[in-house]
Motif scaffolding. Structure first.
Motif, mmCIF file in Angstrom:
data_model
loop_
_atom_site.group_PDB
_atom_site.id
_atom_site.type_symbol
_atom_site.label_atom_id
_atom_site.label_comp_id
_atom_site.label_asym_id
_atom_site.label_seq_id
_atom_site.Cartn_x
_atom_site.Cartn_y
_atom_site.Cartn_z
ATOM 1 N N ASP A 12 47.379 43.469 31.836
ATOM 2 C CA ASP A 12 47.942 42.464 32.738
ATOM 3 C C ASP A 12 46.820 41.468 33.008
ATOM 4 O OD1 ASP A 12 48.751 40.894 34.927
ATOM 5 O OD2 ASP A 12 50.008 42.505 35.729
ATOM 6 N N LYS A 15 46.348 40.175 36.651
ATOM 7 C CA LYS A 15 45.758 41.106 37.622
ATOM 8 C C LYS A 15 44.448 41.707 37.128
ATOM 9 C CE LYS A 15 50.168 42.485 39.666
ATOM 10 N NZ LYS A 15 51.078 43.612 39.919
ATOM 11 N N THR A 17 43.960 43.991 34.788
ATOM 12 C CA THR A 17 44.095 45.435 34.707
ATOM 13 C C THR A 17 44.549 45.868 33.314
ATOM 14 O OG1 THR A 17 46.422 45.453 35.406
ATOM 15 C CG2 THR A 17 44.753 45.665 37.146
ATOM 16 N N SER A 19 46.639 49.380 31.946
ATOM 17 C CA SER A 19 47.318 50.571 32.450
ATOM 18 C C SER A 19 48.067 51.283 31.334
ATOM 19 C CB SER A 19 48.281 50.210 33.578
ATOM 20 O OG SER A 19 49.275 49.323 33.104
ATOM 21 N N THR A 103 34.041 48.470 36.568
ATOM 22 C CA THR A 103 35.488 48.566 36.730
ATOM 23 C C THR A 103 35.790 49.920 37.357
ATOM 24 O OG1 THR A 103 35.781 49.415 34.472
ATOM 25 C CG2 THR A 103 36.050 47.028 34.809
ATOM 26 N N VAL A 121 45.169 53.343 35.653
ATOM 27 C CA VAL A 121 45.089 51.900 35.877
ATOM 28 C C VAL A 121 43.606 51.580 36.026
ATOM 29 C CG1 VAL A 121 45.665 49.945 37.344
ATOM 30 C CG2 VAL A 121 47.330 51.801 37.024
ATOM 31 N N GLU A 122 43.088 50.746 35.135
ATOM 32 C CA GLU A 122 41.703 50.301 35.231
ATOM 33 C C GLU A 122 41.718 48.860 35.725
ATOM 34 O OE1 GLU A 122 37.488 50.195 32.782
ATOM 35 O OE2 GLU A 122 39.308 50.776 31.710
ATOM 36 N N SER A 123 40.933 48.587 36.754
ATOM 37 C CA SER A 123 40.919 47.257 37.371
ATOM 38 C C SER A 123 39.484 46.779 37.557
ATOM 39 C CB SER A 123 41.636 47.308 38.722
ATOM 40 O OG SER A 123 40.969 48.218 39.587
ATOM 41 N N GLY A 124 39.359 45.494 37.896
ATOM 42 C CA GLY A 124 38.052 44.914 38.169
ATOM 43 C C GLY A 124 37.451 44.154 37.007
ATOM 44 N N ASP A 126 37.799 41.215 36.174
ATOM 45 C CA ASP A 126 37.420 39.846 36.533
ATOM 46 C C ASP A 126 35.951 39.758 36.955
ATOM 47 O OD1 ASP A 126 38.450 41.449 38.658
ATOM 48 O OD2 ASP A 126 38.622 39.689 39.953
ATOM 49 N N MET A 135 39.145 43.842 28.585
ATOM 50 C CA MET A 135 40.484 44.404 28.754
ATOM 51 C C MET A 135 41.064 44.816 27.411
ATOM 52 S SD MET A 135 42.293 42.231 31.844
ATOM 53 C CE MET A 135 41.971 40.618 31.137
#
Length: 157
Positions: A12, A15, A17, A19, A103, A121-124, A126, A135
């Protein structure tokens, strides 16, 4: 052996992310051990892992011979339903937890009729120098690694 085909990871870009949700034909306790205990983690994810005790703030290392060692820290914990790890990223200037170029990947587990549903879900992304490349790389990584987890837990490794 599971007959369900698990979908691939999804990026995504809005966002920042990655997932993926999979179903594993194993009880939640077995899946929980595989995603939280270093001796199990090293059987499907990195080649070696150090992480003890199982508590928020615990630090360790996940390492691969072809990618190097990555520091990890447990950020959140709700046994046996959720664990979140912060880790250094290969796309960071320095692979440290304090660099800000990290992340967080969160595993959530839920008991389902077929065994256990696991969502990562891996985020961060940015916060990294090249979010799109990171990503995309981690999307492929989660596809491979979570397929390894299924094989490990379902005995077809």
């Amino acid at each position: 052996m599971s007959t369900k085909i698990n979908e691939l990871s999804v990026v995504d870009a809005d966002k920042f992310t990655v997932s993926r949700t999979i179903t594993i034909a194993a009880p939640i306790e077995k899946v929980w051990a595989a995603v939280t205990e270093a001796q199990h983690i090293a059987r499907w994810f990195p080649e070696h892992a150090t992480l003890s005790p199982l508590a928020v703030g615990t630090t360790g290392v996940f390492g691969w011979s072809d990618h190097g060692d990555f520091p990890v820290r447990i950020e959140e914990l709700d046994p046996p339903h959720m664990i979140a790890y912060r880790w250094g990223n290969s796309n960071a200037a320095a692979s440290t937890l304090e660099s800000g170029e990290t992340t967080v990947f969160r595993f959530t587990l839920e008991t389902v009729d077929a065994g256990t549903q696991l969502t990562v879900v891996e985020s961060g992304f940015d916060a990294l120098r090249d979010p799109a490349a990171s990503m995309d790389g981690n999307r492929g990584g989660w596809d491979f690694e979570l397929d390894e987890l299924v094989a490990y837990l379902e005995g077809s490794e």
